[in-house]
Design a protein around this motif. Structure first.
Motif, PDB file in Angstrom:
ATOM      1  N   LEU A 126      -8.417  29.413  22.382  1.00 45.44           N
ATOM      2  CA  LEU A 126      -8.342  29.854  23.776  1.00 45.44           C
ATOM      3  C   LEU A 126      -8.766  28.676  24.649  1.00 45.44           C
ATOM      4  O   LEU A 126      -9.951  28.487  24.913  1.00 45.44           O
ATOM      5  N   PRO A 127      -7.813  27.833  25.107  1.00 45.98           N
ATOM      6  CA  PRO A 127      -8.162  26.647  25.895  1.00 45.98           C
ATOM      7  C   PRO A 127      -8.655  27.027  27.288  1.00 45.98           C
ATOM      8  O   PRO A 127      -8.270  28.052  27.850  1.00 45.98           O
ATOM      9  N   GLY A 128      -9.511  26.164  27.840  1.00 45.83           N
ATOM     10  CA  GLY A 128      -9.960  26.316  29.213  1.00 45.83           C
ATOM     11  C   GLY A 128      -9.050  25.548  30.158  1.00 45.83           C
ATOM     12  O   GLY A 128      -8.232  24.727  29.739  1.00 45.83           O
ATOM     13  N   ALA A 129      -9.188  25.823  31.477  1.00 41.87           N
ATOM     14  CA  ALA A 129      -8.332  25.166  32.465  1.00 41.87           C
ATOM     15  C   ALA A 129      -8.553  23.661  32.496  1.00 41.87           C
ATOM     16  O   ALA A 129      -7.629  22.898  32.753  1.00 41.87           O
ATOM     17  N   ALA A 130      -9.764  23.207  32.252  1.00 37.70           N
ATOM     18  CA  ALA A 130     -10.080  21.779  32.297  1.00 37.70           C
ATOM     19  C   ALA A 130     -10.123  21.158  30.908  1.00 37.70           C
ATOM     20  O   ALA A 130     -10.607  20.042  30.739  1.00 37.70           O
ATOM     21  N   THR A 164     -16.474  32.328  15.528  1.00 43.24           N
ATOM     22  CA  THR A 164     -16.081  31.799  16.838  1.00 43.24           C
ATOM     23  C   THR A 164     -16.880  30.539  17.100  1.00 43.24           C
ATOM     24  O   THR A 164     -18.109  30.529  16.959  1.00 43.24           O
ATOM     25  N   ALA A 165     -16.163  29.464  17.468  1.00 45.37           N
ATOM     26  CA  ALA A 165     -16.829  28.179  17.703  1.00 45.37           C
ATOM     27  C   ALA A 165     -16.141  27.459  18.854  1.00 45.37           C
ATOM     28  O   ALA A 165     -14.939  27.624  19.077  1.00 45.37           O
ATOM     29  N   PRO A 166     -16.887  26.623  19.617  1.00 46.93           N
ATOM     30  CA  PRO A 166     -16.273  25.877  20.731  1.00 46.93           C
ATOM     31  C   PRO A 166     -15.620  24.590  20.234  1.00 46.93           C
ATOM     32  O   PRO A 166     -15.971  24.050  19.188  1.00 46.93           O
ATOM     33  N   PHE A 167     -14.657  24.092  21.001  1.00 48.58           N
ATOM     34  CA  PHE A 167     -14.091  22.772  20.739  1.00 48.58           C
ATOM     35  C   PHE A 167     -14.133  21.971  22.037  1.00 48.58           C
ATOM     36  O   PHE A 167     -14.117  22.516  23.139  1.00 48.58           O
ATOM     37  N   SER A 168     -14.198  20.638  21.883  1.00 51.05           N
ATOM     38  CA  SER A 168     -14.473  19.741  23.001  1.00 51.05           C
ATOM     39  C   SER A 168     -13.251  19.503  23.882  1.00 51.05           C
ATOM     40  O   SER A 168     -12.113  19.536  23.411  1.00 51.05           O
ATOM     41  N   ALA A 169     -13.542  19.241  25.180  1.00 51.89           N
ATOM     42  CA  ALA A 169     -12.484  18.873  26.123  1.00 51.89           C
ATOM     43  C   ALA A 169     -12.277  17.366  26.175  1.00 51.89           C
ATOM     44  O   ALA A 169     -11.316  16.899  26.799  1.00 51.89           O
ATOM     45  N   SER A 204      -8.154  18.480  22.156  1.00 54.23           N
ATOM     46  CA  SER A 204      -8.871  18.882  23.364  1.00 54.23           C
ATOM     47  C   SER A 204      -8.122  19.933  24.172  1.00 54.23           C
ATOM     48  O   SER A 204      -8.727  20.649  24.982  1.00 54.23           O
ATOM     49  N   THR A 205      -6.815  20.055  23.971  1.00 53.36           N
ATOM     50  CA  THR A 205      -6.025  21.051  24.690  1.00 53.36           C
ATOM     51  C   THR A 205      -5.815  22.329  23.889  1.00 53.36           C
ATOM     52  O   THR A 205      -5.079  23.217  24.330  1.00 53.36           O
TER      53      THR A 205
END
Length: 216
Positions: A126-130, A164-169, A204-205
């Motif tokens: 689930l990517p973020g806008a930035a 569930t884990a975060p990934f870097s922008a 990152s995307t």
């Protein structure tokens, strides 16, 4: 004896001249032709009366003034979406599902267990806008069993787990996840174990690059 030809010829010429009569020239008086005088005929000028053409009065046509366009307020055009809005619209979830072979040994509660089977892994980002975002990794075992060493007894590994884990922008991220399953021993109560490591590489995307699994 022959005659003299030249002498005869001269005599003939003299004889011809004596016999030709003289024609007197007749004088023809010139006849005077009187010139005929042609009297000039005077043609009287015909005065044409000037016809009085009545002037036609053209009435002036009043042209109504065109109504001025109303100076109403023009509605403002909706502003183009900002970069953040466009990025948010383009940040769509990414999905990938794979089936991976499992073959290796891990340390169980009572002895070493050599496990063999199949691990099904589904990854959703689930990517973020930035940029950046979160990833959900669902791992489930399929027909996976284990053999105890040195007992040779059969173990069963079952269950599914979601992490569930975060990934870097800023850069590509590699997640290392250890899902928990149930180990059913030959005797006794089942227990939770974490015999596998699932590795997921995400850009990152939010694009899912690689998905691997290993025992240990």
């Amino acid at each position: 004896m022959p005659r003299n030809r030249l002498r005869l010829a001269g005599n003939v010429c003299l004889l011809t001249a004596a016999l030709s009569p003289a024609v007197p020239a007749i004088a023809v008086p010139a006849t005077a032709v009187p010139a005929i005088a042609v009297p000039a005929i005077a043609v009287p000028a015909i005065a044409l009366p000037a016809s009085a053409v009545p002037a036609i009065a053209v009435p002036a046509i009043a042209v109504p003034a065109t109504a001025a366009a109303p100076t109403g307020a023009v509605p403002a055009t909706a502003a183009a979406p900002t970069g953040a809005v466009r990025a948010a619209a383009a940040a769509l979830p990414q999905f990938r599902s794979v089936s991976l072979p499992v073959d290796g040994s891990f340390t169980g509660p009572n002895e070493t267990v050599h496990v063999k089977g199949t691990l099904d892994v589904t990854v959703v980002t689930l990517p973020g806008a930035a940029g950046g975002g979160t990833a959900q990794v669902v791992s489930s075992l399929d027909d996976t069993t284990g053999v105890g060493v040195p007992s040779g007894k059969t173990y069963y590994l079952v269950g599914a787990h979601r992490d569930t884990a975060p990934f870097s922008a800023a850069a590509t991220t590699t997640l290392h996840i250890k899902p928990a399953f149930l180990l059913v021993p030959p005797s006794g109560a089942p227990g939770r174990v974490q015999p596998l490591t699932v590795s997921v590489t995400i850009t990152s995307t939010g694009v899912i690059d690689t998905v691997t699994a290993a025992v240990g």
